[in-house]
Design a protein around this motif. Structure first.
Motif, mmCIF file in Angstrom:
data_model
loop_
_atom_site.group_PDB
_atom_site.id
_atom_site.type_symbol
_atom_site.label_atom_id
_atom_site.label_comp_id
_atom_site.label_asym_id
_atom_site.label_seq_id
_atom_site.Cartn_x
_atom_site.Cartn_y
_atom_site.Cartn_z
ATOM 1 N N SER A 164 0.831 -1.204 0.000
ATOM 2 C CA SER A 164 0.000 0.000 0.000
ATOM 3 C C SER A 164 0.862 1.249 0.000
ATOM 4 C CB SER A 164 -0.930 0.001 1.213
ATOM 5 O OG SER A 164 -0.181 0.110 2.405
ATOM 6 N N HIS A 165 0.241 2.363 -0.428
ATOM 7 C CA HIS A 165 0.941 3.650 -0.403
ATOM 8 C C HIS A 165 1.325 4.027 1.023
ATOM 9 C CE1 HIS A 165 -1.689 4.322 -4.152
ATOM 10 N NE2 HIS A 165 -0.461 4.031 -4.574
ATOM 11 N N SER A 166 0.432 3.796 1.973
ATOM 12 C CA SER A 166 0.715 4.170 3.364
ATOM 13 C C SER A 166 1.855 3.339 3.932
ATOM 14 C CB SER A 166 -0.544 4.011 4.221
ATOM 15 O OG SER A 166 -1.043 2.671 4.147
ATOM 16 N N LYS A 167 1.945 2.064 3.521
ATOM 17 C CA LYS A 167 3.056 1.233 3.987
ATOM 18 C C LYS A 167 4.382 1.757 3.448
ATOM 19 C CE LYS A 167 4.983 -2.421 5.836
ATOM 20 N NZ LYS A 167 5.094 -2.585 7.302
ATOM 21 N N LEU A 168 4.397 2.127 2.185
ATOM 22 C CA LEU A 168 5.603 2.725 1.609
ATOM 23 C C LEU A 168 5.967 4.014 2.324
ATOM 24 C CD1 LEU A 168 4.982 2.150 -2.209
ATOM 25 C CD2 LEU A 168 6.813 1.155 -0.847
ATOM 26 N N MET A 169 4.951 4.775 2.682
ATOM 27 C CA MET A 169 5.197 6.025 3.410
ATOM 28 C C MET A 169 5.890 5.741 4.743
ATOM 29 S SD MET A 169 2.366 8.624 5.039
ATOM 30 C CE MET A 169 1.895 7.334 6.212
ATOM 31 N N ASP A 170 5.384 4.769 5.484
ATOM 32 C CA ASP A 170 5.977 4.446 6.795
ATOM 33 C C ASP A 170 7.408 3.929 6.643
ATOM 34 O OD1 ASP A 170 3.608 5.173 7.993
ATOM 35 O OD2 ASP A 170 2.812 3.135 8.058
ATOM 36 N N LEU A 171 7.630 3.049 5.676
ATOM 37 C CA LEU A 171 8.970 2.500 5.489
ATOM 38 C C LEU A 171 9.963 3.580 5.102
ATOM 39 C CD1 LEU A 171 8.077 -0.786 3.532
ATOM 40 C CD2 LEU A 171 8.750 -0.594 5.934
ATOM 41 N N THR A 172 9.546 4.469 4.208
ATOM 42 C CA THR A 172 10.442 5.545 3.773
ATOM 43 C C THR A 172 10.732 6.507 4.913
ATOM 44 O OG1 THR A 172 9.501 5.355 1.559
ATOM 45 C CG2 THR A 172 10.773 7.330 2.040
ATOM 46 N N GLU A 173 9.740 6.778 5.728
ATOM 47 C CA GLU A 173 9.956 7.679 6.858
ATOM 48 C C GLU A 173 10.969 7.092 7.837
ATOM 49 O OE1 GLU A 173 7.355 9.562 10.557
ATOM 50 O OE2 GLU A 173 6.370 9.098 8.655
ATOM 51 N N LYS A 174 10.886 5.790 8.089
ATOM 52 C CA LYS A 174 11.846 5.149 8.997
ATOM 53 C C LYS A 174 13.259 5.214 8.434
ATOM 54 C CE LYS A 174 8.479 1.953 11.044
ATOM 55 N NZ LYS A 174 8.074 0.531 11.198
ATOM 56 N N ILE A 175 13.391 4.985 7.134
ATOM 57 C CA ILE A 175 14.715 5.052 6.522
ATOM 58 C C ILE A 175 15.261 6.474 6.591
ATOM 59 C CG2 ILE A 175 15.946 4.862 4.327
ATOM 60 C CD1 ILE A 175 15.446 2.203 5.648
ATOM 61 N N THR A 176 14.402 7.450 6.372
ATOM 62 C CA THR A 176 14.849 8.844 6.416
ATOM 63 C C THR A 176 15.359 9.205 7.798
ATOM 64 O OG1 THR A 176 13.170 9.397 4.758
ATOM 65 C CG2 THR A 176 14.157 11.215 5.957
ATOM 66 N N LEU A 177 14.693 8.737 8.836
ATOM 67 C CA LEU A 177 15.105 9.056 10.196
ATOM 68 C C LEU A 177 16.304 8.224 10.639
ATOM 69 C CD1 LEU A 177 11.564 9.346 11.853
ATOM 70 C CD2 LEU A 177 13.069 11.186 11.082
ATOM 71 N N SER A 178 16.683 7.213 9.865
ATOM 72 C CA SER A 178 17.874 6.401 10.176
ATOM 73 C C SER A 178 18.735 6.312 8.925
ATOM 74 C CB SER A 178 17.462 4.998 10.649
ATOM 75 O OG SER A 178 16.623 5.063 11.778
ATOM 76 N N PRO A 179 19.409 7.392 8.546
ATOM 77 C CA PRO A 179 20.113 7.428 7.244
ATOM 78 C C PRO A 179 21.254 6.449 7.133
ATOM 79 C CG PRO A 179 20.658 9.358 8.575
ATOM 80 C CD PRO A 179 19.564 8.648 9.300
ATOM 81 N N THR A 180 21.822 5.995 8.262
ATOM 82 C CA THR A 180 22.940 5.058 8.168
ATOM 83 C C THR A 180 22.522 3.720 7.564
ATOM 84 O OG1 THR A 180 22.524 4.413 10.472
ATOM 85 C CG2 THR A 180 24.188 6.112 10.077
ATOM 86 N N LYS A 181 21.238 3.413 7.560
ATOM 87 C CA LYS A 181 20.773 2.148 6.989
ATOM 88 C C LYS A 181 20.977 2.100 5.480
ATOM 89 C CE LYS A 181 17.342 1.098 10.573
ATOM 90 N NZ LYS A 181 15.917 0.831 10.854
#
Length: 1462
Positions: A615-632
């Motif tokens: 879903s679009h919302s799932k992609l939103m959540d995953l991208t937000e987590k990656i943004t807040l943890s850039p070392t990943k």
């Protein structure tokens, strides 16, 4: 309304009688006048209208001002959780009254989605949270403050605070009901703050309600724990504390936790209430009530670090001796209390007090078991002998120390010693917590040693590279900026921190060849004064200080400095070097573009390729987590400085909204033919914002593609128009002109502006790029250039692709020559935005493109966006295109052609074998026991004897003693269980058998041995055992000498002659193979010297590894395993202890592997377990940091010109591309690195160099199999293959794609091949050099092509080859045509004392059991004595026919196969 604020105090609630009150009351008089006075310590029951007693003679008449009270100090410390009745009371008017709870509601409105009314039941339906937090009045300790300087407000003692467990729902959850999502900094309507509005009537608000606000980012952050509370300590709120609903803002002064809530509004600016704008602000000492300007300071939010001693309220009762000092400490913002120190001599010496919160739970600052928003209680026992000054101070996790003011050091007088006044409140406050936090390790005193060390390095570098790097500068000037809240990196401040261990702000430093001039304020000059003498003695530099007065602009001082410069060099042509003005770093833009390129695009490609439903919302959540943890995603930015500007936007399937405030719905991503995917995201780093948006077209029509081309051209035109001196409107006008000229029909759908200014605020509306803004642009401005077509209609009947939108956005910096697109890291060109299912549309690529998630790049370089996107175009599934497996075959066909050409080129050379050894090779001489007959010893007895001096064994054969060199013996063993007599069996190394000799010089002597095996009968078992043991020991010594003799001579290690601190080293490392003796028990140190490494345990235990002998170097952090390691694969073997090895590894355990032997189950929230896990994580991070620093410094050395020919660089295995398998009879995890396939945890190690591989064969690949094998065949056919077995079939596709990315030709086989015979056939077939030698492995080849009509079953011949690694074959007794290769790694045991090449480890000759079996067969053939002659004849003929069965024919070069079952 249900909740209302009364106009009088007639309905006040009851209060606890022990509270100390601070309020003005009116008491009855005996005359006609009423007397008013302030009560600072008055019993609470006297002001309660219903709290009187029968014994009272005077009745309280009225309360004229609100009730404010605090508990006694002893009551405050009685418990960690403050009882509700003893919680301090702070009011600004009469206590509100609730008439009907069912009619109560709170309104959520303002700049949000729309006003919404919530009842208390509605709020209770949301998830409930319990948060333990301390609330403190901002005026706590005001009475003590007044003793230093007169302050206004309620005169509190030290107890205007309390700690409670608040129950309610999080404000972040409530705001989601009106469309404000988590971590929202600004709403689409411009809301940036959340205002709480009460119903009480405050005189300061001119009869209006109390109001206060907090930032929206804090309110929408679930981790901030901002509550709408309806419970306190497990009970319904009392009226004094905000019944029925109040706000709780943990870590912030109590003035922001508004009681009796009526409204919650989203507003653009801070609340304009009295207590936000004209109270609770902090000013410098120079400001008083006459010259105060309230608007110059921000409202106070986080309360400062503080502590108070509450146990010594009555100092007259303190006796000499041991005294208990107890109190509380707390700090705002959730910063834990790291330490509380106590001093009994006025601050001259300190010792640490015991800290605690909950009973039975150890308090650890920052631990999950500790309440981060709550106070910390402390206790200490001190010895009091006389007049004593007792002081307490607290420190937080960020290490600002509580500062000691006038009221912080009281005089404590003890009864019987000296009487005096009561003690002052023992408390101190850091009144400027918002100031810059000191850097860890910084000090108010500059270290001369560090400054001198840095000066030496600075001047040395300046002198050596003055023309190359320093521009031939005669002098160097460094100017640091004045203090500010800007947290960005500054080179000048970094240099100041390097020199002095602290930031010298507003300072000019001028470095000359023999002088250093400093122009700074008086405080800085005082700190630098003590450096003059040590610097002059150590470095020979004179420090000249120029004091800059406050009224001086510094021009005269600069003239004096410049005159000194010219006088110093005695000529007018002086080159003054200085640090150039630093350009904006664009870290926020880099972060945004990196997330989109490195995570979002590969994620979308994977979803489309695998046909997943996300879903679009799932992609939103995953991208937000990656943004807040850039070392990943390997973006090296601090996560603590990262935030999002708005939730990432993903839209497809005909529903589009081109606004940053748009939401990603719950529909699945739509990627069928003709669809569009719109992605947008905004990130903030260090307080600065950026934005980027892209549109991807999936097999779209020409109409949609042309619309995108127009938008792309218009977007570029809008960016190009952003030049210094031009108008803001010209950007949008340039975009309009493009659309009007190329596609006028699209002009009505164009967005109304081409973007806005961006910076600290995401949207600077006054910098809007629309047609009406005539603002003149300037260099250095940053804009979010956002352009799009909204709601276009295509000629298509499918609803999900008929309506579409296009959106492009970039963050752009205005520069002098041309605008710089800061987010250009993510491409927007047509080739990168268009995806097609039809191969004919995109053409066939000339070479395979690497995939972003499956490749192992040979060099660490930025991957072009076109390379990333090509993989999707090659792999998208559709019925109208070639399947993925066919694409793999096409790539394999291209690889085969390329490899065939390479093979032909190699065949033209003199020798195509890869020569691994460097340097001069030494081998052991021929095996000679006795050179002359006279050397043969005299022997009296015919028995087996061992001549240790001549390294020979003497065997009695036919009445003569025959000598054999000990290395001709392959195996010696004792057989038989009889105590009286045993058999001694000796097997020799003979031609055409696997030898136990690994040295090439020893193997050359095998052909002179004429005896294969011999057996002796001995009646003395003890003597037989001694003989066999002596033979083994003697052979071990000879082989050890042979190992050392066969080593390649290497260059001598040149030791580093610098200081210890300058060495590149790693401490406390273990080595594999292990060193014998002390090296097995003690870790050592690895140091990088001039031309190699040296590992040292003691003076006598050292291992040298030369740079020129290193073939591959690996660094593997502890991700899947418990060790972090460095591994070196060498060209030539070296001796590590008694082991000859080509693999050397250095490692450190990041955590201890401990098996619990107790049966008691431990809780997941066990504080000891949690604390241990935190320590392990901290240790793991620190070890990884040390290894990474070592690797970076060594890579820098290897990058120098003199090491260029070595082409060395540390590689890190790519764990995400790894797979499980069996290598060397050990199940392990194998992962590729950029140039190798490695397994570095279990022994034997696996290091297979991909550039030496000829082909890869995937065996047992058949329908129904759960696993398969992979075999690496090298270009040098004299080397054994490397076999990896039992690989899960689920990883087959990933491995095939990886092999394609590495340009390796692979074949598939349903059976396991006998590779030794295959390679032997290859070497014996000269025609295979010019033909496709591996064509027989092609599964598509027909029987006619192979030249044989035999089936695979007919060709099957059992193989005598063990299914292990190449190193396993060293100990195998099967026939081999090759020597052991390096890539299987030398096999050694963890115990270095265990001998792995000695006698008794190989079964080359016939065993005793085999000989007995043959004897039984012969007996059976002869039959028993009772058998007739005809029966015996039949047995003989049958056995003869069996032994003369004709062998199966096989084609030339055709491999023999064997079936393997799962």
């Amino acid at each position: 309304m249900a909740l209302r604020g009364p106009s009088d105090y007639s309905r006040e609630p009851l209060r606890h009688p022990s509270l100390r009150i601070n309020a003005k009351v009116a008491l009855p008089s005996h005359g006609s006048r009423t007397h008013y006075f302030t009560l600072l310590s008055f019993p609470a029951f006297l002001i309660s209208p219903r709290g009187g007693t029968a014994a009272e003679t005077d009745r309280l008449l009225a309360v004229q001002e609100p009730f404010n009270a605090e508990p006694e100090r002893r009551d405050l410390l009685a418990s960690y959780i403050t009882p509700v009745d003893l919680f301090f009371k702070r009011n600004h008017g009469p206590i509100p009254v609730l008439d009907d709870i069912d009619s109560y509601y709170v309104t959520i409105g303002g700049l949000a989605g729309g006003p919404r009314r919530l009842s208390l039941d509605d709020i209770r339906k949301l998830p409930k949270y319990n948060v333990t937090a301390t609330l403190q009045c901002a005026g706590n300790r005001r009475t003590e403050m007044s003793k230093s300087r007169k302050v206004r407000g309620v005169g509190w003692d030290v107890c205007a605070l309390g700690n409670a467990t608040w129950g309610g729902t999080k404000l972040s959850d409530v705001l989601q009901l009106v469309g404000v999502l988590y971590h929202t900094e600004i709403t689409p309507s411009g809301g940036k703050h959340v205002e709480f509005i009460s119903v009480d009537q405050c005189p300061e608000e001119k009869g209006g309600p109390y109001r206060a606000s907090i930032p929206l980012g804090q309110a929408t952050n679930p981790a901030a724990d901002v509550l709408l509370a309806y419970e306190m300590n497990g009970e319904v709120l009392k009226r004094d504390h905000g019944y029925p609903l109040r706000g709780i803002v943990p870590g912030v002064i109590g003035a922001r936790s508004v009681k009796w809530l009526d409204k919650i509004d989203i507003i653009e600016e801070e609340s304009q209430g009295f207590f936000m704008q004209k109270d609770y602000k902090m000013f410098p000492p120079s400001v008083d009530w006459d010259n105060i300007v309230w608007s110059t300071r921000k409202p106070q939010m986080d309360y400062p670090i503080q502590s108070a001693i509450c146990s010594l309220e009555d100092t007259s009762a303190v006796k000499p001796g041991q005294v208990t000092v107890a109190g509380y400490a707390l700090s705002g913002g959730g910063r834990g209390i790291e330490r509380v120190d106590i001093s009994t001599d006025g601050g001259k010496s300190w010792f640490e007090a015991h800290r605690y919160q909950k009973q039975g739970v150890q308090y650890v600052a920052g631990n999950i078991t500790s309440d981060k928003w709550a106070w910390v209680l402390f206790k200490a026992i001190v010895d009091v002998k006389g007049d004593t000054e007792i002081v307490a101070k607290a420190l937080t996790l960020l290490l600002p120390t509580q500062q000691l003011g006038i009221a912080a050091i009281p005089v404590l007088t003890c009864t019987g010693v000296k009487r005096g006044k009561s003690a002052l409140a023992i408390m101190a406050i850091l009144e400027a917590l918002d100031q810059t936090t000191p850097v860890s390790g910084s000090s108010t005193v500059v270290s001369p040693e560090n400054f001198i060390k840095c000066l030496k390095k600075f001047y040395s570098h300046w002198k050596e590279d003055v023309s190359d790097l320093w521009g031939s500068s005669s002098a160097i000037a460094v100017a640091t900026p004045p203090p500010s809240d800007d947290i960005r990196y500054r080179k000048s401040l970094a240099l100041s921190m390097w020199f002095f261990g602290r930031e010298f702000a507003d300072t000019i430093m001028v470095f000359l060849s023999s002088q250093i001039h400093f122009l700074s304020g008086q405080d800085s000059c005082d700190l630098l004064q003590h450096l003059k003498t040590p610097v002059s003695k150590a470095v020979g530099l004179d420090i000249v200080l120029h004091n800059l007065e406050k009224t001086d602009n510094g021009s005269l001082s600069m003239d004096r400095i410049l005159n000194s410069v010219f006088a110093h060099y005695e000529y007018n042509s002086v080159i003054m070097g200085h640090i150039a003005r630093e350009k904006p770093e664009g870290k926020a833009a880099y972060l945004t573009a990196s997330v989109l390129r490195k995570y979002v695009v590969p994620k979308l490609e994977n979803i489309v390729v695998e046909e997943k439903k996300v879903s679009h919302s799932k992609l939103m959540d995953l991208t937000e987590k990656i943004t807040l943890s850039p070392t990943k995603i390997n973006v090296k930015l601090k996560a603590g400085n990262v935030d999002i500007c708005y939730p990432p936007i993903f839209q497809s399937g005909g529903k589009y909204d081109l606004r940053p405030g748009a939401l990603s719905n719950d529909d699945d991503l739509y990627y069928d033919s003709g669809s569009l995917i719109v992605c947008a995201m905004g990130a903030k780093y260090g307080g600065y914002c950026s934005n980027v948006a892209r549109t991807f077209l999936i097999d779209c029509s020409v109409e949609k593609c042309n619309a995108y081309k127009v938008l792309l051209k218009a977007h570029d035109a809008a960016i190009a128009a952003l030049m210094p001196g031009s108008k803001a409107s010209m950007s949008y006008q340039a975009a309009v002109d493009v659309v009007r000229g190329d596609a006028p029909d699209l002009l009505p759908f164009l967005t109304k502006s081409s973007g806005t200014g961006i910076g600290i605020e995401f949207r600077e509306t006054w910098l809007s790029l629309n047609e009406k803004n005539d603002l003149t642009l300037k260099e250095g401005m940053v804009f979010n250039v956002s352009l799009g077509f909204q709601n276009l209609l295509a000629k298509n009947s499918d609803e999900k692709v008929r309506e579409f939108s296009l959106w492009l956005a970039d963050t752009v910096l205005i520069c002098n020559e041309k605008p710089e697109v800061l987010t250009a890291f993510i491409s927007k060109t047509e080739d990168d935005a268009f995806y097609s299912f039809d191969e004919e549309k995109i053409g066939s690529p000339s070479k395979p493109a690497p995939k972003t998630e499956q490749m192992a790049p040979l060099k660490v370089k930025p991957v072009l966006k076109s390379d990333m996107m090509l993989s999707l175009k090659d792999n998208l599934r559709s019925s109208s295109r070639t399947p993925k497996e066919d694409l793999r075959r096409q790539l394999q066909s291209e690889i085969l052609k390329r490899r065939t050409n390479e093979t032909a080129m190699r065949s033209d050379g003199t020798n195509h074998n890869l020569v691994e050894r460097h340097g001069q090779f030494r081998a052991m001489g021929e095996l000679v026991a006795y050179r002359n007959a006279s050397d043969f010893p005299c022997v009296d007895w015919l028995e087996i004897q061992v001549d240790k001096q001549n390294e020979a064994i003497l065997l009695p054969i036919y009445g003569f003693m025959v000598p054999f060199h000990v290395c001709t013996v392959k195996k010696a063993e004792i057989r038989g269980d009889s105590k009286r007599s045993v058999y001694v069996s000796i097997t020799f190394n003979v031609p055409n058998s696997v030898s136990s000799l690994q040295d090439s010089g020893l193997q050359a002597n095998i052909s002179v041995v004429f005896l294969k095996a011999v057996t002796f009968l001995s009646r003395d078992r003890r003597h037989a055992e001694e003989v066999v043991q002596s033979m083994k020991i003697l052979q071990k010594g000879v082989l050890e000498r042979a190992k050392r003799a066969s080593l390649v001579s290497q260059e001598k290690l040149q030791l580093h002659d610098g200081l210890t601190k300058d060495k590149i080293q790693l401490l406390d490392l273990w080595i594999r193979p292990a060193l014998p003796g002390r090296g097995r028990k003690v870790p050592g140190t690895l140091v990088a010297h001039v031309n190699g490494f040296q590992y040292t345990v003691s003076k006598s235990e050292k291992v040298d590894i030369m740079f020129g002998n290193i073939k591959h170097a690996f660094f593997q952090p502890a991700e899947r395993d418990m060790i972090t390691l460095l591994h070196f694969r060498l060209y030539n073997e070296i001796m590590v202890g008694s082991k000859k090895t080509r693999d050397v590894q250095f490692y450190i355990e990041v955590m201890d592997a401990v098996d619990s032997i107790g049966l008691k189950r431990r809780s997941a929230w066990d504080p000891d377990e949690i604390e241990e896990e935190q320590r392990e994580r901290t240790r793991k991070r620190e070890i990884s940091r040390q290894f990474e620093l070592f690797v970076r410094r060594v890579d820098f050395i290897w990058s120098k010109l003199k090491f260029n020919q070595l082409a060395l660089q540390f590689e890190t295995p790519l764990q995400k591309l790894g797979f499980s398998g069996v290598h060397g009879k050990t199940s392990c995890f194998i992962a590729p690195s950029p140039s190798c396939l490695v397994q570095l945890i279990e022994t034997p190690f696996l290091v297979t160099s991909l550039r030496e591989v000829d082909i890869v064969c995937l065996e047992r690949v058949a329908l129904g199999q759960k696993s398969f094998d992979m075999v690496f065949v090298f270009q040098d056919y004299t080397r054994d293959v490397v076999r990896i077995e039992v690989i899960p079939m689920t990883g087959l596709d990933k491995i095939k794609d990886w092999l394609n990315d590495c340009s390796l030709k692979y074949y598939e086989s349903k059976l396991n091949l006998n590779w030794r015979k295959v390679l032997k056939a290859m070497m014996n077939d000269p025609e295979s050099e010019t033909t496709d030698r591996w064509e027989f492995l092609n599964p598509d080849a027909s029987d006619s092509e192979t030249g044989s009509s035999e089936t695979e079953d007919d060709q099957y011949e059992p193989s005598d080859m063990e299914t292990g690694s190449e190193s396993d074959a060293e100990d195998s007794d099967s026939e081999s045509v090759v020597n052991s290769g390096e890539d299987g790694s030398d096999q050694y045991d963890r115990d270095s004392d265990q001998y792995d090449g000695s006698l008794g480890e190989d079964d080359g000759g016939e065993s005793w059991d085999e000989m007995e079996r043959k004897a039984r067969d012969a007996d059976a053939e002869m039959g028993s004595e009772s058998d007739s002659e005809d029966e015996r004849q039949r047995r003989r003929e049958k056995a003869k026919a069996k032994s003369h069965r004709p062998s199966e024919p096989s084609s030339k070069g055709l491999p023999q196969k064997r079936q393997r079952l799962n």
